[in-house]
Design an enzyme around this catalytic site. Structure first.
Site, PDB file in Angstrom:
ATOM      1  N   GLY A 499       8.426  16.030  -0.503  1.00 22.89           N
ATOM      2  CA  GLY A 499       9.643  15.727   0.400  1.00 22.89           C
ATOM      3  C   GLY A 499      10.910  15.474  -0.413  1.00 22.89           C
ATOM      4  O   GLY A 499      11.057  15.670  -1.684  1.00 22.89           O
ATOM      5  N   GLY A 500      11.892  14.948   0.221  1.00 24.56           N
ATOM      6  CA  GLY A 500      13.289  14.525  -0.502  1.00 24.56           C
ATOM      7  C   GLY A 500      13.005  13.653  -1.292  1.00 24.56           C
ATOM      8  O   GLY A 500      13.720  13.476  -2.178  1.00 24.56           O
ATOM      9  N   ASP A 615      11.330   6.137  10.532  1.00 23.81           N
ATOM     10  CA  ASP A 615      10.965   7.665  10.175  1.00 23.81           C
ATOM     11  C   ASP A 615       9.381   7.908  10.513  1.00 23.81           C
ATOM     12  O   ASP A 615       8.723   8.562   9.932  1.00 23.81           O
ATOM     13  CB  ASP A 615      10.985   7.802   8.749  1.00 23.81           C
ATOM     14  CG  ASP A 615      11.232   9.166   8.287  1.00 23.81           C
ATOM     15  OD1 ASP A 615      11.764  10.044   9.006  1.00 23.81           O
ATOM     16  OD2 ASP A 615      11.012   9.617   7.134  1.00 23.81           O
TER      17      ASP A 615
END
Length: 805
Positions: A499-500, A615
């Site tokens: 992911g980021g 999130d």
């Protein structure tokens, strides 16, 4: 004439023979040393052993001194408490192989000193005593040393002497002062190496501590001399190394009759000894001058100035400046406890003689400063820490801080634990490592290793008023090599997610335990923040529906988090992967919905802190072997104080498609943000469709599609065909209706997670949902939210943005 010459020559040789026998470095079993000028002199004429008197005294003693110096400089005395009156002393080996010193003043030849080894063997050429070029007088039996003066020091320490404690035998090697300049008898001062806490030199006056050194090793001493320091289960000792290339170097540590400890070097050019170091030097040096939790300033040599260290204050206001050791310091705002339970950081006191180390523990050697700080922070009773010595020993103090001395030239940096309010107070006045919470974001951007600084600030220290207990968290610090082996050097074959924030790898520890290693990218600012929150939050939270954080690694440039490994990976892969929901029947999907709801409820209401995840999405929900859901990835999480209902952020982060309208548009968030995300997840679980990738209708999002189906009484048409034969219509409809309640556009009418859990587990009538947010897909060429988010987003996928009505 020739006969007379030969006779005189023979007598001369015989005389010289006796003088040489008494002048070599070795004493054999059939030889003696008498007090008539006879000496043992080491091989290279560095040291001498013989009889001497000190000052104006007529008493005679057997001692060792530096040979050939105008100042006799005796550093070892055999019979220090048993002087011989007159020149009647004799040293020899007795029939047991012991060195004995006796007096011939009477016919009884009274023994005044003995090595008392008692080998009880027949003395022969294998038994000898030798004065070595080190200055050590050693007794040998069969080539092995059975006794030596270096293990029995008197008032001086020189290179090679043993100083410390044999833990197996209980024998302690220490030095004591002479009674006076003329009397080498045992005086009232003694210097010992203390074994309790972290070893340090302690100077006693009688039975009371008089002065303490820094914990070993001394920085100044270590930089100037070679030394040996051993601390294990068998022994604790210190010894200077002998420089075999320069045995003539003359240096010695002497404890004199006044209690002054002096390091002396002989300067040949000046022909005298010179002091290069001494202690106690200032009035502040005396043990206990300022008592517990106070530090002494030696700048005023006429009187003692005592002040309270950071985080402490005088018990009485008038004692703000504590003169002459009077007054008591107590913990600020927490007088009943000395624990740093409200601590959020440390204040540095520069160049101090660190507190007495009897209450200190060495947490490790060769530790980076940040590692030392983390070790201290992991224990709530740690009051302060310092990294000392050339070996980088990490010391932490527990119980009390005593005898902190401010140095003007040398010393160590001591970091004292303070709480958040005190940290802010001191941050403007001192060179703190950790600043206020608002400064951390700046540090994270400007300092390459700032993620470590942030971790230190937040790690297990943030306390939420009225909610946090003093329970200690067991978090393991893994070393980098262990994780390299566990993940096969972070092989691509071990990669299980990305992911980021960075990449996740599967690993197996040496004990066989499988773990998931989350390696945070050094190029991701969001990754550093995520690391902070994971350590700060998950380590403290325990719930069956939250992923378990096992530990972290702070070595190298990229910090890592180590989780329990969950074999079924994420809910996202189970719902939308290649097999696409094949293992998820209706009953399992319903149980997953219940589990997620319970996990969020724990965060919002049942944990010690009120946490908004911010999130929640299917890729952040992991499934264990029994397909039980576990919430992960707390990088975006925020903590709410008691009574706080809403907050606002300057930066929009998270994942579109799961964001609530009030957050995406107005940047406001509350617990209802997570409620909205939960509603989206429930719709995805029921339909088997992703909100972000919904393509069954050209204009509607998944939320809009379900909403329109609900209004037309066709809600069952949205159910994933995979579960068509297993689902219960009424139960499915109830879940759809609850999900629509959760995604309502009006934040005020959305249910709480307590309401959701109750509604999922009961058959009571449900309210009718109002219009949801984000019903339609709309594509814009310029999206101000996306531009503002920039590199801070952890979602690297470009998606179509939807806006609230």
């Amino acid at each position: 004439m020739d006969v007379l010459f030969l006779l005189l020559h023979s007598l001369t040789l015989l005389f010289l023979h006796f003088r040489i026998v008494a002048s070599v470095d070795t004493l054999a079993w059939n030889q003696t040393i008498r007090d008539d000028g006879q000496l043992l002199v080491s091989k290279d004429n560095l040291f001498a052993l013989g009889f001497f008197s000190s000052g104006t005294s007529s008493s005679r003693y057997l001692g060792i001194w530096y040979y050939g110096l105008p100042d006799q400089s005796v550093f070892w005395v055999a019979n220090r408490n048993s002087p011989i009156n007159g020149s009647f002393g004799v040293l020899s080996l007795n029939r047991h192989g012991d060195l004995i010193l006796y007096s011939t003043a009477d016919q009884e030849h009274a023994v005044v000193w003995s090595t008392n080894v008692l080998m009880d063997v027949q003395v022969d050429d294998n038994c000898v005593a030798q004065l070595l070029d080190s200055g050590n007088f050693a007794l040998f039996r069969g080539g092995k040393i059975v006794w030596q003066s270096f293990y029995n020091p008197t008032n001086s320490l020189k290179k090679g002497m043993r100083f410390g404690l044999n833990r197996k035998t209980g024998v302690e090697h220490f030095i004591t002062s002479w009674k006076s300049a003329d009397d080498p008898g045992t005086g009232e001062y003694s210097l010992k190496l203390m074994a309790g806490g972290t070893p340090q030199f302690v100077l006693y006056k009688g039975a009371s501590p008089y002065w303490t050194s820094c914990p070993w090793p001394w920085r100044k001493y270590a930089h100037g001399y070679n030394y040996a320091y051993v601390n294990n289960q068998d022994e604790l000792y210190f010894s200077d190394y002998l420089d075999t290339e320069d045995l003539s170097q003359r240096t010695i540590l002497v404890l004199n009759e006044t209690g002054l400890l002096r390091r002396l070097n002989w300067f040949e050019s000046d022909g005298k000894w010179k002091e290069i170091w001494s202690a106690p030097k200032y009035r502040c040096d005396s043990y206990g001058q300022c008592g517990d939790y106070r530090k002494c300033d030696p700048s005023n040599e006429n009187k003692v100035d005592c002040t309270c260290p950071p985080g402490y204050e005088p018990k009485l206001p008038k004692d703000r400046i504590l003169k002459d050791g009077e007054g008591i310091c107590v913990k600020q705002q927490q007088e009943s406890s000395l624990l740093c339970e409200q601590g959020e950081g440390f204040v540095k006191i520069s160049k101090v003689n660190v507190p007495n180390s009897s209450n200190a523990v060495c947490l490790g050697k060769n530790l980076a400063h940040i590692q030392c700080q983390l070790q201290c922070m992991s224990n709530y009773s740690c009051l302060a820490y310092a990294t000392i010595g050339v070996a980088g020993s990490c010391l932490a103090w527990y119980g009390r801080l005593m005898d902190s001395l401010e140095f003007r030239e040398d010393g160590y940096d001591l970091y004292v634990c303070v709480d958040a309010l005190q940290l802010v107070e001191y941050s403007s006045e001192s060179n703190n490592l950790l600043k206020s919470k608002e400064m951390l974001a700046i540090l994270a951007i400007s300092v390459s290793s700032a993620w470590i600084v942030i971790v230190v600030f937040l790690f297990l220290r943030k306390r939420i008023k009225g909610r946090e207990t003093s329970n200690q968290v067991n978090l393991v610090f893994y070393d980098l090599n262990t994780l390299l082996v566990a993940t096969n050097n972070f092989s691509l074959t071990n990669k299980i997610g990305q992911g980021g924030f960075g990449t996740i790898y599967k690993g197996q520890l040496p004990d066989g335990q499988q773990v998931a290693v989350k390696k945070l990218s050094k190029n991701s600012r969001q990754g550093m923040e995520e690391f902070i929150n994971e350590v700060k939050l998950i380590a403290k939270l325990q719930h069956r529906n939250l992923v378990k954080l096992l530990g972290c690694c702070i070595e190298g440039e990229e910090p890592m988090l180590i989780y329990e490994y969950l074999i079924n990976k994420s809910l996202d892969s189970s719902l939308f992967g290649q097999v696409r929901g094949g293992s998820l029947g209706w009953r399992k999907r319903f149980d997953i919905i219940i589990g997620i709801a319970r996990g969020i409820l724990y965060l919002h209401q049942e944990s010690r802190m009120r946490i908004i995840h911010r999130d929640l999405k299917t890729s952040n929900l992991l499934l264990d072997a029994e397909m039980n859901p576990k919430i992960s990835d707390f990088g975006m999480a925020r903590i709410f104080e008691d009574g706080q209902l809403q907050d606002k952020t300057k930066r929009v982060v998270g994942t579109y498609g799961y964001m609530s309208p009030e957050y995406a548009v107005f940047r406001k968030f509350s617990v209802k943000y997570d409620v909205f995300s939960f509603g989206v997840i429930v719709l995805e679980i029921i339909s088997g469709k992703k909100n972000n990738d919904f393509d069954l209708h050209p204009a509607l999002s998944l939320i809009g599609y379900v909403w329109e189906s609900w209004r037309k009484d066709k809600a069952l048409e949205v159910i994933d065909p995979v579960v068509e034969e297993s689902y219960l219509p009424q139960e499915a409809l109830r879940c759809i209706q609850i999900a629509l309640l959760c995604v309502q556009e009006d934040v005020m009418v959305r249910p709480t997670m307590l309401d959701v859990v109750f509604l999922l587990n009961n058959d009571m009538p449900l309210p009718c949902p109002r219009q949801p947010g984000f019903i339609f897909h709309r594509t814009y060429n310029s999206n101000p939210l996306a531009q503002e988010e920039g590199p801070n987003s952890i979602n690297t996928i470009t998606i179509t943005t939807t806006l609230a009505r």
